[in-house]
Design a protein around this motif. Structure first.
Motif, mmCIF file in Angstrom:
data_model
loop_
_atom_site.group_PDB
_atom_site.id
_atom_site.type_symbol
_atom_site.label_atom_id
_atom_site.label_comp_id
_atom_site.label_asym_id
_atom_site.label_seq_id
_atom_site.Cartn_x
_atom_site.Cartn_y
_atom_site.Cartn_z
ATOM 1 N N ASN A 1 38.535 -7.114 -7.692
ATOM 2 C CA ASN A 1 38.579 -7.732 -9.011
ATOM 3 C C ASN A 1 39.733 -8.712 -9.044
ATOM 4 O O ASN A 1 40.838 -8.398 -8.603
ATOM 5 N N SER B 1 34.707 -12.408 -12.434
ATOM 6 C CA SER B 1 35.970 -11.872 -11.918
ATOM 7 C C SER B 1 35.794 -10.773 -10.866
ATOM 8 O O SER B 1 36.772 -10.171 -10.462
ATOM 9 N N PHE B 2 34.570 -10.540 -10.370
ATOM 10 C CA PHE B 2 34.359 -9.552 -9.313
ATOM 11 C C PHE B 2 33.806 -10.257 -8.081
ATOM 12 O O PHE B 2 32.929 -11.117 -8.181
ATOM 13 N N HIS C 1 41.862 -11.404 -11.521
ATOM 14 C CA HIS C 1 42.125 -11.721 -12.921
ATOM 15 C C HIS C 1 43.310 -12.653 -13.009
ATOM 16 O O HIS C 1 44.322 -12.475 -12.320
ATOM 17 N N ARG D 1 42.445 -1.745 -14.975
ATOM 18 C CA ARG D 1 43.454 -2.715 -14.583
ATOM 19 C C ARG D 1 44.830 -2.305 -15.092
ATOM 20 O O ARG D 1 45.845 -2.528 -14.457
#
Length: 832
Positions: A360, A390-391, A362, A59
């Motif tokens: 993903n 979170s996926f 977030h 990320r």
């Protein structure tokens, strides 16, 4: 280097986390150093990493670790400074994922960075200056600046030492934050008169191997008679602070009092924190103790802040307190959507729940502000599912059809549950690839086309057209002529079809009189695998042209005989002499016939019916009219251009046979023949003809049959388009009493049939007679007469063909016809 591997295998849906592995490496490793054999640790083959295009996804923008797919190992991409990466946070770890495609898989990887003793303790201040009253009592405490060691754990700051220790001792106190507070404690009272200045050395030592240390000088100025230090009202202050609070916000006010009077009781405040960034966020008023916000605090950066406040009087005595700020989260971060892996296209026959993208999501906020829900736009055959924390995976939710929609813009929207809610969206464009699931479709259910006969071979007749709803190769249509036959002949010898354009070409020239129409089938086949096809029926209709002239059936034109119609001189106006019968094998107006009198010996005596071809007298016959009348009749069709045929009709105007005989027999003397030979030949021909006529008369008399001149009893057009669509017999009876000739329409359905062969050029090929004019004789006498008649006919034929010249044969034929006409007058009329 120590390495710890932790591998978890879970059986989840496609697109979920399939494993996790952790490594531990020290900081400051050189570039290219081995982190771990991830292929071996995850149980993956090297070729899977290559075929799956394995890559590292993090990320954060900075990546310190890289993947070598050929070796299946993780390597240090750049030097890692733990202190720069994590500061004092422990443990310090890098978190990222390894992504594979075809199928989509990803694994979590954690690399913990351990500390090495690469930083010595340091003091922010070059010198510490204290002013201490000589009246300071034993046990007085003086707070010293703490040393800062960027290392952690055993490599961090371990202990302090003070030198010399004549008057002061060093004391370490544990703070609530886990650190140590350094105090200098007066062990022995000061005497300004003995010594006004003291210089001490404070040494900070860490616990690494080898040990590193830092020092700072402490300068003590001894003051006189200030024996009370400031005292705070609270040792610890607590307050909450909303993140994103504006600069200048007043937070809290601290208060410290000093029992001394005058300047010894005047207190000033300062922030004694030596942590980076604290002085950029907070400030305290030197005299009022009011703490204000001068920077931007971010909950996602730090959730708590601690301020160490120092209060000092003018006599140099000081005290300290703590301010604890708890940062309150505000929903100030929208969800971040990272498309980890996407598919550019998907076949239209994909099964349900096919994964097309993995992402993903977030949200840096906390609690409800960080709870995210994702959904897709309406009217798309896809759904979004959460595979793990979170996926998310985007999967097919219903059947796809490229012909209905060849492209989808999938809008993914993720919203948090904060108030107000914040959201983010991303658009994924997905192409639907074609599958050969549609056969070609013709524009019509059947086709009809016309072509004029006598066409040029290779002529383009018309075009069939089929379309295919598929795309590219699957929609490329080819046209094929299906095998069949027309009248026993392969259809490919009649027409051909262009494979690419569907144009139908005539292979041969057509003749309407042979074939009027025919059918065949054309197949349209696409270029898919396997190919799909459909077919259509095509009807070709041949259009007639005026390519055949009329054909005269009666009177029959002979090459060597002279045939004449006999008209009595007593014939009235409108007397029917004969009828010209003609047909045209064409159809429609091309077969409409008209009859005209082209030439005549006496045009004022005869006329021809325009439509029926009947030759009639138009005035009373007189004795002055010539016996021999010659008429030329022209028969024309109605085609464009018109075609015609002519026929010569000989008419004898006379009441008796000798009169006709004297007119039509014109003996010529040819010097090439001997007069005596000619005389005997003519005499023999006359005797044989007389016997032939006598036998024929007796047969007709005994058989009660009328003597009828030849008229075509029936003309049958095999194509159904001739000029005589109805069957009709013409029978003529001539009486000896009335000297008038009447035309009688006899019964239909005669068995004599005139057959036209469609393959001919229009001339009559044969006449088939299914019944003789004469019935089969029953008595022996009749059979003898017939035998004699046949014998005489043969002799007559031999004489006519072998010995007698052509003009004699013509005279003989005329005589026979006149005799037959004379006998007709003697026969009794036909019964009605």
């Amino acid at each position: 280097m120590a390495r710890q591997v932790l591998l978890f295998i879970s059986l989840l849906a496609v697109g979920s986390v399939l494993g996790q592995v952790s490594y531990t490496i020290p900081e400051e490793m050189i570039k290219g150093s081995l982190v771990g054999n991830i292929a071996q640790d995850l149980g993956l083959q090297i070729k899977r990493l290559t075929s799956g295009k394995a890559r590292i996804y993090a990320r954060d923008t900075d990546q310190y670790v890289e993947l070598n797919r050929e070796r299946g190992v993780l390597l240090v991409k750049e030097r890692i400074d733990r202190e720069a990466l994590c500061k004092q946070t422990t443990p310090c770890a890098l978190h990222f994922q390894m992504i594979l495609e075809n199928p989509i898989e990803f694994y979590r990887v954690t690399v913990e960075i351990t500390d090495i003793n690469d930083n010595a303790p340091i003091f922010k201040m070059n010198d510490m200056v204290f002013e201490i009253s000589e009246s300071a009592v034993k046990g007085s405490k003086f707070i010293l600046e703490k040393a800062l060691d960027s290392d952690v754990g055993i490599n961090g700051l371990k202990s302090y030492s003070l030198n010399p220790t004549d008057n002061f001792a060093l004391k370490l106190n544990d703070n609530t934050d886990g650190g140590k507070e350094v105090e200098m404690v007066l062990e022995k009272p000061l005497d300004r008169e003995k010594e006004e200045q003291l210089t001490l050395t404070l040494t900070a030592v860490d616990g690494g191997e080898p040990q590193l240390s830092g020092t700072v000088q402490i300068h003590v100025t001894i003051l006189d008679v200030n024996d009370n230090a400031p005292v705070f009202t609270q040792s610890t202050y607590k307050s909450s602070l909303m993140e994103n609070s504006p600069k200048g916000t007043q937070l809290i006010t601290v208060t410290a009092t000093d029992k001394d009077d005058g300047t010894n009781g005047f207190v000033t405040y300062s922030i004694s924190n030596n942590i980076d960034g604290i002085l950029d966020l907070f400030e305290i008023h030197e005299t009022s103790g009011e703490v204000r916000l001068i920077g931007n605090v971010d909950y996602e950066t730090s959730k708590h802040y601690q301020l160490n406040i120092k209060a000092k009087d003018q006599g140099g005595l000081s005290n300290s307190c703590k301010i604890m700020f708890d940062i309150t989260d505000v929903n100030d971060n929208s969800p971040i959507i990272d498309l980890m892996s996407t598919t550019q296209s998907v076949p239209e026959d994909s099964t349900l729940k096919t994964v097309v993208a993995v992402m993903n999501v977030h949200d840096a906020d906390s609690d409800d502000n960080g709870v995210v829900k994702c959904f897709l736009n309406d009217n798309v055959p896809f759904n979004i599912e959460s595979t793990s924390n979170s996926f998310y995976s985007i999967i097919t939710d219903s059947d796809l059809d490229r012909e209905r929609a060849s492209e989808y813009n999938i809008i993914v929207t993720c919203s948090d549950e904060g108030v107000p809610s914040l959201s983010s969206s991303v658009t994924l464009t997905l192409q639907i690839s074609d599958v050969n699931d549609n056969p070609p479709v013709f524009e019509r259910s059947s086709y009809e086309a016309y072509i004029v006969e006598n066409n040029t071979p290779g002529l383009s007749v018309f075009t069939v057209k089929a379309t295919d709803a598929d795309w590219n190769q699957n929609a490329r249509v080819s046209y094929i002529l299906e095998d069949s036959s027309v009248n026993g002949v392969p259809v490919s010898s009649y027409v051909s079809v262009s494979a690419d354009s569907g144009v139908i070409h005539a292979v041969r020239s057509f003749d309407y009189e042979q074939i009027k129409d025919f059918y065949f089938r054309v197949k349209a086949q696409d270029g898919g695998s396997p190919p799909l096809s459909s077919n259509v029926t095509v009807k070709i209709m041949i259009q007639d042209q005026n390519d055949n002239p009329p054909q005269v059936l009666y009177p029959v034109q002979t090459g060597g005989s002279l045939v004449a119609e006999m008209v009595p001189r007593s014939a009235d106006v409108g007397y029917l002499v004969t009828k010209v019968v003609a047909v045209d094998v064409d159809s429609g107006q091309n077969a409409w016939l008209s009859y005209k009198l082209q030439k005549a010996t006496d045009r004022a005596l005869f006329e021809v019916g325009l439509q029926n071809g009947e030759i009639r007298t138009i005035r009373q016959v007189t004795d002055k009219d010539a016996v021999k009348q010659r008429l030329t009749v022209i028969v024309e069709d109605n085609g464009q251009p018109s075609r015609s045929a002519t026929v010569i009709v000989n008419v004898a105007v006379a009441d008796s046979f000798p009169e006709v005989l004297s007119e039509f027999i014109e003996l010529t003397h040819d010097k090439e023949y001997n007069d005596n030979l000619t005389f005997y030949l003519v005499l023999a021909l006359a005797v044989v003809s007389f016997l032939f006529i006598t036998c024929l008369s007796r047969i007709l008399y005994h058989s009660n049959l009328p003597v009828i001149p030849y008229y075509p009893p029936r003309y049958s057009d095999t194509l159904g388009t001739g000029t005589l669509p109805h069957v009709c017999n013409y029978e003529v009876c001539r009486t000896t009493d009335s000297r008038k000739s009447d035309c009688k329409f006899g019964r239909a359905g005669s068995r004599n049939v005139l057959i036209m062969d469609p393959s001919s050029t229009g001339t009559m090929q044969r006449i088939q007679s299914e019944k003789s004019i004469l019935d089969e004789p029953d008595s022996p006498l009749e059979r003898q007469h017939l035998s004699l008649l046949a014998f005489l006919f043969k002799i007559d034929l031999i004489l006519a063909l072998s010995f007698v010249p052509l003009f004699v044969t013509h005279i003989k034929t005329c005589l026979l016809y006149i005799c037959l006409s004379f006998l007709v007058r003697q026969c009794r009329p036909l019964d009605n």
